[in-house]
Design a protein around this motif. Structure first.
Motif, PDB file in Angstrom:
ATOM      1  N   UNK A   1       0.823  -1.217   0.000  1.00 55.54           N
ATOM      2  CA  UNK A   1       0.000   0.000   0.000  1.00 55.54           C
ATOM      3  C   UNK A   1       0.854   1.264   0.000  1.00 55.54           C
ATOM      4  N   UNK A   2       2.084   1.140   0.477  1.00 50.53           N
ATOM      5  CA  UNK A   2       3.011   2.280   0.510  1.00 50.53           C
ATOM      6  C   UNK A   2       3.974   2.276  -0.666  1.00 50.53           C
ATOM      7  N   UNK A   3       3.753   1.375  -1.619  1.00 52.70           N
ATOM      8  CA  UNK A   3       4.683   1.213  -2.730  1.00 52.70           C
ATOM      9  C   UNK A   3       4.694   2.431  -3.647  1.00 52.70           C
ATOM     10  N   UNK A   4       5.849   2.684  -4.243  1.00 55.07           N
ATOM     11  CA  UNK A   4       5.941   3.766  -5.225  1.00 55.07           C
ATOM     12  C   UNK A   4       5.436   3.326  -6.596  1.00 55.07           C
ATOM     13  N   UNK A   5       5.219   2.006  -6.747  1.00 53.18           N
ATOM     14  CA  UNK A   5       4.700   1.473  -8.005  1.00 53.18           C
ATOM     15  C   UNK A   5       3.174   1.587  -8.022  1.00 53.18           C
ATOM     16  N   UNK A   6       2.661   2.274  -9.018  1.00 50.36           N
ATOM     17  CA  UNK A   6       1.207   2.454  -9.103  1.00 50.36           C
ATOM     18  C   UNK A   6       0.475   1.125  -9.228  1.00 50.36           C
ATOM     19  N   UNK A   7       1.027   0.236 -10.031  1.00 48.85           N
ATOM     20  CA  UNK A   7       0.369  -1.060 -10.221  1.00 48.85           C
ATOM     21  C   UNK A   7       0.321  -1.845  -8.920  1.00 48.85           C
ATOM     22  N   UNK A   8       1.464  -1.897  -8.241  1.00 48.47           N
ATOM     23  CA  UNK A   8       1.523  -2.662  -6.993  1.00 48.47           C
ATOM     24  C   UNK A   8       0.600  -2.058  -5.938  1.00 48.47           C
TER      25      UNK A   8
ATOM     26  N   UNK B   1      -3.121  -2.819  -6.848  1.00 44.85           N
ATOM     27  CA  UNK B   1      -3.490  -4.193  -6.519  1.00 44.85           C
ATOM     28  C   UNK B   1      -3.677  -4.358  -5.016  1.00 44.85           C
ATOM     29  N   UNK B   2      -2.769  -3.722  -4.247  1.00 48.56           N
ATOM     30  CA  UNK B   2      -2.860  -3.823  -2.787  1.00 48.56           C
ATOM     31  C   UNK B   2      -4.134  -3.162  -2.273  1.00 48.56           C
ATOM     32  N   UNK B   3      -4.514  -2.038  -2.864  1.00 48.88           N
ATOM     33  CA  UNK B   3      -5.748  -1.355  -2.443  1.00 48.88           C
ATOM     34  C   UNK B   3      -6.973  -2.212  -2.732  1.00 48.88           C
ATOM     35  N   UNK B   4      -6.960  -2.899  -3.873  1.00 50.09           N
ATOM     36  CA  UNK B   4      -8.081  -3.785  -4.200  1.00 50.09           C
ATOM     37  C   UNK B   4      -8.178  -4.936  -3.209  1.00 50.09           C
ATOM     38  N   UNK B   5      -7.037  -5.509  -2.866  1.00 49.27           N
ATOM     39  CA  UNK B   5      -7.023  -6.594  -1.882  1.00 49.27           C
ATOM     40  C   UNK B   5      -7.475  -6.105  -0.515  1.00 49.27           C
ATOM     41  N   UNK B   6      -7.006  -4.920  -0.136  1.00 53.76           N
ATOM     42  CA  UNK B   6      -7.385  -4.354   1.167  1.00 53.76           C
ATOM     43  C   UNK B   6      -8.904  -4.150   1.221  1.00 53.76           C
ATOM     44  N   UNK B   7      -9.476  -3.636   0.140  1.00 48.91           N
ATOM     45  CA  UNK B   7     -10.930  -3.415   0.095  1.00 48.91           C
ATOM     46  C   UNK B   7     -11.705  -4.725   0.155  1.00 48.91           C
ATOM     47  N   UNK B   8     -11.153  -5.776  -0.471  1.00 44.16           N
ATOM     48  CA  UNK B   8     -11.780  -7.099  -0.369  1.00 44.16           C
ATOM     49  C   UNK B   8     -11.830  -7.562   1.086  1.00 44.16           C
ATOM     50  N   UNK B   9     -10.691  -7.390   1.786  1.00 42.95           N
ATOM     51  CA  UNK B   9     -10.623  -7.783   3.209  1.00 42.95           C
ATOM     52  C   UNK B   9     -11.628  -6.985   4.034  1.00 42.95           C
TER      53      UNK B   9
END
Length: 486
Positions: free
Chosen positions: A30-37, A40-48
């Motif tokens: 979630x703190x990554x400088x890569x937009x893609x990464x 993806x992390x935000x989508x997973x976090x929202x799923x959780x």
């Protein structure tokens, strides 16, 4: 990320399972400088969040309690606050079971008790305060051990625990002060003890914030009066920080006093002479940082502006109005004669002007509007001639700029003395320094707006020849251009 529901469920189960490294990895992404990464992390976090909100919150709280990396703990605190604040769309508290709520309470408080890094502890204080503000007004028993534990910490011998408890009290007073009213006497005793000079500065600043926030939430003047004995210790917190060279602490204290001056100036009324006198001493202390002096000035100007809450309070202190006016005039002297200014037409318009100069202008304008011509004009009449007769061009310039700045707030009184005011300005058209002549033309423009149409009707025969003469100043195109614009 897979869209298959079974795969999504498996991913959520893995992230929120007993192995916390998966949740820790998600937070890192979630703190990554890569937009893609990060996406993806935000989508997973929202799923959780959607599938298992209680497990997610408790997982974040466990990471906050145990994660070795400070950045992971910091992000966990931020995420928890985001989802435990009632005003947020993602408020998850209603989705927790009674057991989950109890576990979250315990984890937050035990983590705060042990967190060694102050910035993380402060973020955790924010989270705890937001959650308490969300749940206590509806049900004071919703977090039964919070206030008892805070009172226990604030009386402990450990300064860190004293500070975090005071930080939470400060925010609770701001958010839900009425909830704390039954603790009025206890809080008064706590603040009195924590503001004492033997207390570490961090604890004293936290106590100052808590005191000021609590005073602001009191609707009864008799309740506020019970806190009057805190004011000398509150001021002492400021002066001792300055005396020990802790200007960052002093600036934090000054910002708190400014807030008090703007919202509850009547609290200062009984000790106004001592308070304003101390602030003006800070404002005049040239050895102090510019930011510190500006904050002290801001306090006094804010107090002058608090007309509706404390009408006439500053007008009863003419010696302080004179001193403040002198301080602001002195700020206007902080100007440099740089070549860029002389050549400028539009660009570099403010070349040579400093933050002191700009702040002095702003405060003169605000002060004159706040106090009016009957208070300001006599002070200006006393101080400005001395500046105009001095040998330094900077003082001539400052006097003319000051006249322009106070014109709006003092228009009714200045109109009665318009010939005298104009005389000071028009004499400056002959000043050898072009910046002074520019200031005089600028002042004419300002007065034409604020004192019109009296100025145009009664004194055009004096003003127009002066402006025409300035148009012939071919050696100073900056001066010529200003005349044309008017």
């Amino acid at each position: 990320m897979a869209s298959d529901p079974r795969q999504n469920e498996a991913q959520v189960a893995l992230i929120l399972g007993p192995d916390t490294t998966h949740l820790e990895s998600l937070i890192s992404h979630l703190m990554s400088s890569s937009n893609d990464q990060r996406s993806q992390a935000e989508s997973l976090f929202n799923l959780c969040k959607q599938a298992r909100p209680e497990s997610l919150l408790l997982g974040l709280a466990h990471l906050l309690h145990t994660a070795p990396k400070p950045e992971t703990r910091t992000m966990s605190a931020i995420l928890l606050r985001r989802h435990l604040t009632r005003q947020q769309d993602s408020f998850l508290w209603p989705h927790l079971s009674p057991a989950g709520r109890s576990s979250l309470h315990s984890l937050l408080l035990s983590t705060l008790q042990q967190e060694p890094i102050k910035s993380i502890a402060k973020k955790l204080c924010d989270t705890i305060s937001e959650l308490a503000a969300a749940i206590l007004p509806d049900d004071p028993s919703a977090w039964p051990n919070l206030l008892p534990l805070l009172f226990q910490w604030v009386t402990s011998p450990e300064p860190r625990l004293q500070e975090v408890s005071l930080l939470i009290f400060a925010q609770l007073a701001h958010y839900i002060g009425q909830t704390l009213l039954p603790q009025l006497s206890t809080l008064h005793s706590v603040f009195l003890r924590c503001l004492h000079s033997s207390t570490p500065s961090d604890v004293r600043i936290a106590a100052l914030a808590a005191s000021i926030n609590f005073i602001q939430c009191l609707t009864s003047s008799s309740d506020r009066d019970r806190f009057q004995d805190l004011l000398p210790l509150m001021m002492q917190t400021l002066t001792e920080a300055l005396n020990s060279g802790q200007e960052a602490v002093a600036q934090e204290a000054l910002e708190l006093f400014i807030e008090l001056a703007g919202t509850e100036p009547r609290f200062l009324r009984r000790q106004i002479v001592d308070v304003v006198g101390s602030m003006l001493q800070v404002a005049e202390a040239e050895a102090l940082e510019e930011g510190t002096r500006h904050l002290a000035i801001e306090f006094v100007v804010t107090l002058a502006e608090a007309r509706e809450r404390a009408p006439g309070m500053m007008r009863k202190l003419p010696q302080f109005v004179r001193k403040l006016f002198g301080v602001l005039l002195n700020l206007l002297l902080d100007i440099e004669d740089v070549p860029a200014w002389h050549a400028a037409v539009d660009e570099e318009e403010d070349a040579g002007e400093t933050s002191n100069y700009a702040f002095g202008q702003e405060c003169l304008d605000r002060l004159s509007i706040a106090l009016g011509g009957n208070t300001i004009v006599p002070v200006a009449s006393e101080l400005l001639p001395t500046y105009l007769s001095a040998p330094e061009w900077e003082k001539h310039h400052a006097a003319i700029i000051a006249l322009a700045q106070i014109a709006e707030g003092c228009s009714k009184v200045m109109i009665k003395n318009l010939e005298q005011v104009l005389s000071m300005i028009l004499n400056s058209f002959r000043d050898p320094h072009p910046r002074v002549r520019w200031a005089a033309i600028n002042a004419i423009g300002q007065l034409s707006t604020d004192l019109g149409p009296d100025l145009q009707v009664k004194f055009h025969h004096l003003v127009l020849p002066a402006l025409a003469g300035a148009m012939d100043d071919f050696q100073n195109p900056r001066v010529q251009v200003l005349v044309i614009t008017y």
